[in-house]
Design a protein around this motif. Structure first.
Motif, mmCIF file in Angstrom:
data_model
loop_
_atom_site.group_PDB
_atom_site.id
_atom_site.type_symbol
_atom_site.label_atom_id
_atom_site.label_comp_id
_atom_site.label_asym_id
_atom_site.label_seq_id
_atom_site.Cartn_x
_atom_site.Cartn_y
_atom_site.Cartn_z
ATOM 1 N N LEU A 183 28.824 1.565 -72.623
ATOM 2 C CA LEU A 183 29.858 1.722 -71.605
ATOM 3 C C LEU A 183 30.902 0.606 -71.710
ATOM 4 O O LEU A 183 32.096 0.845 -71.495
ATOM 5 N N VAL A 219 15.137 5.621 -66.479
ATOM 6 C CA VAL A 219 14.177 5.209 -67.504
ATOM 7 C C VAL A 219 12.756 5.260 -66.945
ATOM 8 O O VAL A 219 11.837 5.807 -67.571
ATOM 9 N N ILE A 273 22.717 1.352 -73.043
ATOM 10 C CA ILE A 273 23.638 2.267 -72.351
ATOM 11 C C ILE A 273 24.805 1.484 -71.776
ATOM 12 O O ILE A 273 25.983 1.890 -71.917
ATOM 13 N N ILE A 326 22.949 10.528 -72.577
ATOM 14 C CA ILE A 326 21.922 9.667 -73.172
ATOM 15 C C ILE A 326 20.634 9.713 -72.353
ATOM 16 O O ILE A 326 19.531 9.722 -72.900
ATOM 17 N N LEU A 327 20.766 9.734 -71.029
ATOM 18 C CA LEU A 327 19.587 9.660 -70.167
ATOM 19 C C LEU A 327 19.729 10.691 -69.046
ATOM 20 O O LEU A 327 20.163 10.358 -67.943
ATOM 21 N N VAL A 374 28.760 9.917 -70.600
ATOM 22 C CA VAL A 374 27.979 9.035 -71.478
ATOM 23 C C VAL A 374 26.546 8.881 -70.958
ATOM 24 O O VAL A 374 25.570 9.071 -71.689
ATOM 25 N N VAL A 375 26.403 8.550 -69.680
ATOM 26 C CA VAL A 375 25.065 8.272 -69.146
ATOM 27 C C VAL A 375 24.211 9.537 -69.108
ATOM 28 O O VAL A 375 23.041 9.527 -69.500
ATOM 29 N N VAL A 385 20.437 3.692 -63.918
ATOM 30 C CA VAL A 385 19.967 3.914 -65.291
ATOM 31 C C VAL A 385 18.503 3.479 -65.407
ATOM 32 O O VAL A 385 17.679 4.188 -65.994
#
Lengths: 409, 124
Positions: free
Chosen positions: B29, A400, B25, A254-255, A250-251, A396
């Protein structure tokens, strides 16, 4: 003959490090050696994060001994065409030239510049971390997010103090209370500030038990501090194995800039939770972690020469670092209060302060402040959820900052 | 575009974008891990319901207990502890072990040394 003897002695003196202290800005090296000794005192006598602060202090000492040749600041100046090239993507180090001409600490410092050491430290951290409390109560993720407020508040403050965007991002990440993340971001955005930022980050992490409690007491009522939380549900082995895989996918999708840190954190955790890779999980949390800690700490400390450390920017970093910690704590506690209200009083807001990712120190502080009101209130495992989610949250946030501010480097 | 912004604009953009992205994000999660937990709990509950009759059937025949052959010098309490340890190792695997014999280990090498050797030569 006597003249030759005296001339030889004088020559030895002028070539020595001692004479260098009295030439030009050599006195700054002397001051930095004194600072290194001060950090030795803090690390050894006071126990301030000794595993990192001691190597940092010794790296500082080695780099400020004139003529030792272990570290050459001129190699890491991006204007030096012998070691740097620039293209559309930015500056790139010519590692081969560093290997040929650099000193011991220059060569080891490549691991920082190439972004290798912090992800390897995260590999070890993941292998040591139990994400069970977070899996049992996923809402803890939000407290980890709220605690990252300090990063962006400090970013704003650093800009207001006249720092550039990348410098402000590097200073702001101190608020993530995560040493490897701070080093990873700073090595990419503002490598000239690496030394003071690393020293500030690890010093403030050691001061969490002093900084957080007054803020926690000021923002919560006695009734809220007395809340006893329900025992979280049992987390199955399958969930603990699926967790790192899901988080990584997921992380990273997205990033992608957060993938090195989050990916290695989750890789280490999967090694631990799978139960099939016990030997390499143990190596990750012991041998690998210890070796990389030595290299990382020593080389980061070596970047703290007099010119980069003894200036007004260091004071700004120290001040903004404190602001970041305080606002991060406040952010986590305030979201904890909101969650307490929305849950009908089932969540103790004190655990929100553990969203700053100083694991497990911040969770212990939540436990301690809660027990001041009610000795029978055990908040530690409840606070571990936000605490470990803060590690993910700060990684995260780092992604960014790197994503947005790299074009300004 | 970001290169031409003033400090205030840069601060506002980075702060807002940063907080929004971090919260987004982590909120994703929360949803994903929460859903995975709910699915896992549901599957575990349905497996427990299916297994209950099977467990009752398995419990019907009691295993025949054969006393292991024991070398001299080992008391009954030690035999009981060793047997209990072996049974606990196999608990939940569906395998019922049988301890056939218990004899004293070679006393020439200390137990800790033997454990260290065994760990180092264990296969990957």
């Amino acid at each position: 003959m006597l003249n030759s003897f005296l001339n030889t002695l004088v020559g030895v003196y002028y070539d020595s490090g001692i004479a260098s202290f009295f030439v030009g800005e050599g006195w700054k090296n002397l001051v930095m050696i004194a600072v290194a000794c001060g950090l030795f005192y803090l690390a050894i006598k006071k126990g301030f994060e000794p595993l990192l602060l001691l190597p940092i202090a010794f790296g500082m000492l080695l780099a400020n001994l004139p003529g030792a040749g272990l570290y050459h600041p001129e190699i890491w100046d991006t204007a030096n065409a012998q070691y740097w090239i620039k293209d559309a993507a930015g500056f790139h180090i010519l590692a081969g030239n560093v290997l040929q001409h650099g000193g011991l600490l220059d060569i080891l410092y490549l691991g920082v510049k190439l972004g290798i050491y912090p992800p390897l430290i995260f590999l070890g951290i993941g292998a040591m971390t139990d994400f069970g409390p977070l899996i049992a109560r996923p809402s803890s993720f939000l407290m980890g997010a709220a605690a990252q407020l300090g990063i962006f508040a400090a970013f704003f403050g650093a800009l207001a103090l006249g720092m550039t965007g990348p410098e402000a991002g590097s200073i702001g990440i101190i608020g993530g209370a995560d040493g490897p993340t701070a080093i990873f971001v700073t090595s990419k955005l503002a490598p000239h500030l690496l030394g003071p930022i690393a020293v500030a980050a690890y010093s403030y992490m050691a001061l969490v038990p002093l900084i957080q409690p007054p803020i926690m007491r000021a923002l919560t009522t006695k009734k809220e501090r007395l809340i006893r939380m329900n025992v979280p549900r049992t987390v199955s082995k399958t969930e603990k194995i699926m967790f790192p895989i899901i988080i990584t996918i997921v992380v990273a999708l997205i990033l992608p800039d957060a993938a090195p840190l989050v990916g290695m954190l989750m890789f280490g955790n999967l090694l631990k939770e799978s139960g099939k890779t016990d030997r390499i999980a143990k190596a990750a949390q012991n041998e690998l972690m210890n070796i990389v800690t030595i290299f990382l700490g020593t080389t980061v400390g070596a970047t703290t020469n007099g010119a980069s450390f003894l200036n007004f920017d260091t004071l700004k970093i120290v001040a903004m670092g404190l602001v970041a910690f305080c606002i991060g704590t406040a952010g986590g506690v305030l979201l904890g209060k909101l969650m307490c209200f929305l849950s009908g009083g089932k969540i103790n807001p004190l655990i929100g302060s553990a969203g700053v990712s100083a694991v497990p120190m911040a969770a212990r502080v939540s436990q301690k402040v809660g027990q001041e009101e009610d000795p029978g209130n055990f908040l530690l495992m409840h606070a571990m959820g936000p605490n470990v989610s803060g590690v993910i949250g700060s990684a995260v946030a780092a992604g960014v900052l790197i994503k947005i501010l790299t074009p300004l480097v | 575009m970001i290169e031409n912004m003033s400090d205030i604009q840069l601060g506002i953009i980075v702060t807002i974008c940063g907080l929004v992205i971090v919260f987004a994000i982590l909120a994703i999660l929360v949803a994903v891990i929460g859903a995975s937990g709910a699915i896992n709990t549901g599957v575990a509950n349905s497996n427990n319901k299916k297994e209950k009759p099977a467990v009752e059937n398995k419990q019907a025949p009691a295993p025949k207990i054969v006393k292991p052959a024991v070398s001299d010098g080992i008391d009954d309490e030690t035999v009981a502890v060793i047997t209990a340890a072996v049974y606990s190792m196999y608990a939940g695997t569906g395998v019922t072990p049988r301890v056939s014999f218990i004899k004293s280990a070679d006393k020439k090498r200390p137990a800790w040394a033997s454990a260290g050797i065994a760990q180092n030569i264990k296969a990957f």
